[in-house]
Write a protein that holds these residues in place. Structure first.
Motif, short mmCIF file in Angstrom:
data_model
loop_
_atom_site.label_atom_id
_atom_site.label_comp_id
_atom_site.label_asym_id
_atom_site.label_seq_id
_atom_site.Cartn_x
_atom_site.Cartn_y
_atom_site.Cartn_z
N SER A 154 0.84 -1.20 0.00
CA SER A 154 0.00 0.00 0.00
C SER A 154 0.88 1.24 0.00
N HIS A 155 0.48 2.22 -0.77
CA HIS A 155 1.22 3.47 -0.91
C HIS A 155 0.20 4.61 -0.82
N LYS A 156 0.18 5.28 0.35
CA LYS A 156 -0.82 6.31 0.60
C LYS A 156 -0.14 7.67 0.69
N ILE A 157 -0.73 8.66 0.04
CA ILE A 157 -0.21 10.03 0.05
C ILE A 157 -1.34 10.97 0.43
N GLY A 158 -1.07 11.83 1.40
CA GLY A 158 -2.07 12.79 1.84
C GLY A 158 -1.47 14.18 2.00
N LEU A 159 -2.31 15.19 1.85
CA LEU A 159 -1.89 16.60 1.94
C LEU A 159 -2.44 17.20 3.23
N TRP A 160 -1.57 17.90 3.95
CA TRP A 160 -2.03 18.59 5.16
C TRP A 160 -2.78 19.85 4.74
N THR A 161 -4.07 19.87 4.99
CA THR A 161 -4.89 21.03 4.63
C THR A 161 -5.24 21.89 5.84
N HIS A 162 -4.78 21.48 7.03
CA HIS A 162 -5.02 22.27 8.24
C HIS A 162 -3.72 22.37 9.02
N LEU A 163 -3.37 23.57 9.45
CA LEU A 163 -2.15 23.81 10.22
C LEU A 163 -2.51 24.46 11.54
N ASP A 164 -1.89 23.97 12.62
CA ASP A 164 -2.05 24.55 13.94
C ASP A 164 -0.80 25.35 14.29
N PHE A 165 -0.94 26.66 14.45
CA PHE A 165 0.18 27.52 14.82
C PHE A 165 0.17 27.74 16.33
N HIS A 166 1.31 27.50 16.95
CA HIS A 166 1.46 27.73 18.38
C HIS A 166 2.52 28.81 18.59
N LEU A 167 2.12 29.90 19.22
CA LEU A 167 3.04 31.02 19.45
C LEU A 167 3.11 31.32 20.94
N GLU A 168 4.31 31.57 21.43
CA GLU A 168 4.53 31.93 22.83
C GLU A 168 5.00 33.38 22.90
#
Length: 606
Positions: A154-168
């Motif tokens: 099996s060869h699965k490819i996915g795209l990250w369409t959501h990003l979580d930004f963490h800032l301090e």
């Protein structure tokens, strides 16, 4: 919102100094800081993407089919940032200071099959992206790839369409920034028909948290959220290995100077009557035959102009290398970005051109050189011409492939201007001072007009053997540390132990000087007075070992691949070996010259 420590204006009068300021983004010792109020907009710049295992192969983020504004606005970059391949542009992300955002829509996209295939290829090559928030780089992978099973495969490819930004933040300043996809499910890119479009919705979240850390430098170095490897630890094995080798070589040279030479000088300085009575004929035999070549040992070598140019450029790079390490020790470079080191190297190279001109012209006039203008031209071309040819090939490959590592025309003109208005004139000025301050070559022994015949030499005193021994020993002193340096320059490590680097650099020069003295003594004891070029080649061959190590590193210690990365790696590795040849050859020559002056000035002549 106010910005502190970000000078952007410059004049031709202060161009060399401001190149360093432009390269670091702020003045030496001053941390560029932006102060915010609650609700102030925080600009997120998209920068570049590229294969994870090919650090120097980078492309503009907007070359991928991603959310992009209608009109792309690029950020004004410093010289160091351009040299580092940065191409920052404003993004569609809306971030405000201390205001959290939950799953806000960035854009809707309809991707064709060709665009999907472009994303699939990028994900399969482990493309990562780099964003910049308030001069803080944040990195993450473009997508997700999973390989599982053998039968069935099996060869699965996915795209990250959501990003979580963490800032301090601390007070009104941003201290840390990171991006995560920990709790996000990738959007599958599999099973798309050639005539089908893929609909995507890109979203993002922003989370702010307060930290007690007051300055960015107080965070543990190398902490970038775990994307790149942690900072390298202290290399005790490298230090112990180098120290043992230094002690052995220094002890070996001390034995030569204190015992063997003492016995030689005692024999050679016997009264003439005692010498003629019994032992005079023994001077021509054995390993103690260096006295009988005293009328030839200071005979000037062929190609003296080239020799002086090598010594001048080698002295320049010794000063350049020392200056870079000292600046690093003073904390003038940002550990996360190497652009500042690049621009500082350009500044120091231009300013230290006076050293190469002075050393080359001074020694050239001392050994009877008359064509000092040609010597200056040769000195200024000895490194700049090979560098320009190598850079032209590398830059052309980057340009042909659309990489951001290809320098823009304006940057090329700026660098050329710096060399023409600063580097070359300083070389000429240094050469004039060196020529005018040169005194006649002070040789302890008079040189005869007719050269003495050199007896046949055993194989172990040949040039090849001396280059092998003289190059391998200094290389072995730095071999362990060299791996960490390569892992930093050509990998993803973050090198911060500049104190150890300075220590190892001093060890390298010490080992080179010691082994040069020992090999020169063995050469002279065989009545071979052609030590001038031999001393340069013997220890200078360390550069060849460094290049051979780079070949080994590429093949066995890295995952680099592709024409872009390969051409850059081997092109600049070859230049690195050449620079070490010049530096160590210079150290070796002057050490041998000092040693030969010492032994012959203490020898009583008839």
């Amino acid at each position: 919102m106010t910005v502190v420590g970000n000078p952007r204006s410059w004049s031709c009068q202060w161009l060399p100094i401001l190149i360093l300021l432009l390269g670091t983004g702020h003045g030496p010792g001053v941390e560029g800081v932006t102060h915010y109020k609650a609700g102030d907009p925080v600009i997120l710049y998209v920068n570049k993407v590229g294969p994870y295992h090919n650090p120097q192969e980078t492309y503009h983020y907007y070359q991928l089919p991603v959310c992009c504004p209608e009109k792309i606005r690029h950020k004004s970059l410093s010289l160091g940032e351009v040299l580092d391949g940065d191409r920052m542009a404003e993004s569609l992300y809306e971030i405000r200071f201390r205001e959290n955002v939950e799953k806000k829509i960035l854009c809707h996209m309809q991707l064709s099959s060709a665009q999907v295939e472009q994303l699939r290829q990028a994900i399969e090559e482990l493309y990562y992206f780099e964003f910049v928030v308030d001069d803080l780089p944040i990195r993450g992978f473009v997508g997700y790839m999973e390989e599982s099973g053998f039968l069935p495969h099996s060869h699965k490819i996915g795209l990250w369409t959501h990003l979580d930004f963490h800032l301090e933040f601390h007070g009104d300043r941003i201290i840390f920034a990171n991006v995560s996809v920990r709790d996000v499910k990738p959007h599958s890119l599999d099973g798309l028909r050639p005539d089908e479009f893929l609909g995507l919705t890109h979203t993002y979240s922003v989370r702010w948290s307060e930290t007690s850390v007051e300055r960015r430098s107080d965070r543990r170095r190398g902490d970038d959220g775990g994307f790149f490897p942690r900072t390298l630890e202290i290399h005790w094995l490298s230090i112990i290995n180098s120290m043992v080798l230094v002690f052995l070589l220094v002890g070996f040279v001390a034995v030569i100077l204190m015992r063997v030479l003492r016995n030689d000088l005692a024999r050679y300085n016997l009264d003439e009557e005692t010498t003629s009575a019994g032992s005079g004929d023994d001077f021509d035999q054995g390993d103690n035959g260096w006295k009988i070549i005293h009328t030839d040992v200071f005979r000037f070598p062929p190609y003296r102009g080239l020799l002086c140019a090598v010594l001048g450029v080698g002295a320049q790079f010794l000063a350049l290398g020392t200056g870079i390490i000292v600046m690093a020790l003073l904390g003038m470079f940002n550990v996360h970005r190497h652009g500042a080191i690049n621009s500082a190297a350009i500044l120091l190279y231009a300013l230290t051109c006076c050293i190469s001109g002075y050393v080359s012209s001074h020694f050239y006039r001392q050994i009877g050189g008359e064509r000092w203008v040609w010597n200056i031209i040769l000195t200024t071309s000895l490194f700049s011409v090979p560098f320009f040819l190598t850079w032209s090939v590398v830059n052309s490959v980057h340009w042909a492939n659309g990489s951001t590592q290809a320098l823009p025309a304006t940057t090329i003109l700026l660098l050329l201007t710096v060399w023409l208005l600063v580097g070359f004139p300083l070389t000429v000025i240094g050469g004039i001072f060196g020529k005018n301050n040169a005194s006649p070559f002070d040789a302890p022994c008079r040189t005869k007009n007719i050269a003495r015949e050199i007896p046949p030499q055993p194989w172990y005193k040949s040039t090849v053997i001396h280059m092998t021994v003289g190059g391998f020993l200094p290389f072995s002193a730095i071999s362990v540390e060299l791996y960490y340096i390569f892992a930093t320059v050509w990998g993803r490590e973050q090198y911060t132990l500049y104190g150890i680097l300075f220590f190892v650099f001093a060890i390298l020069l010490s080992v080179g000087a010691c082994i040069s003295i020992a090999l020169t003594y063995f050469q002279l004891s065989g009545e071979d007075y052609r030590w001038w070029w031999r001393s340069v080649l013997s220890v200078g061959s360390t550069g060849l070992f460094i290049f051979l190590y780079s070949v080994f590193y590429y093949a066995r210690r890295s995952n680099m691949s592709g024409a872009v990365q390969t051409v850059e790696f081997f092109g600049y590795s070859l230049l690195t070996g050449y620079v070490f040849f010049l530096m160590l050859g210079t150290i070796s020559f002057f050490s041998s010259l000092k040693f030969i002056r010492y032994i012959y000035v203490n020898l009583k002549m008839d």
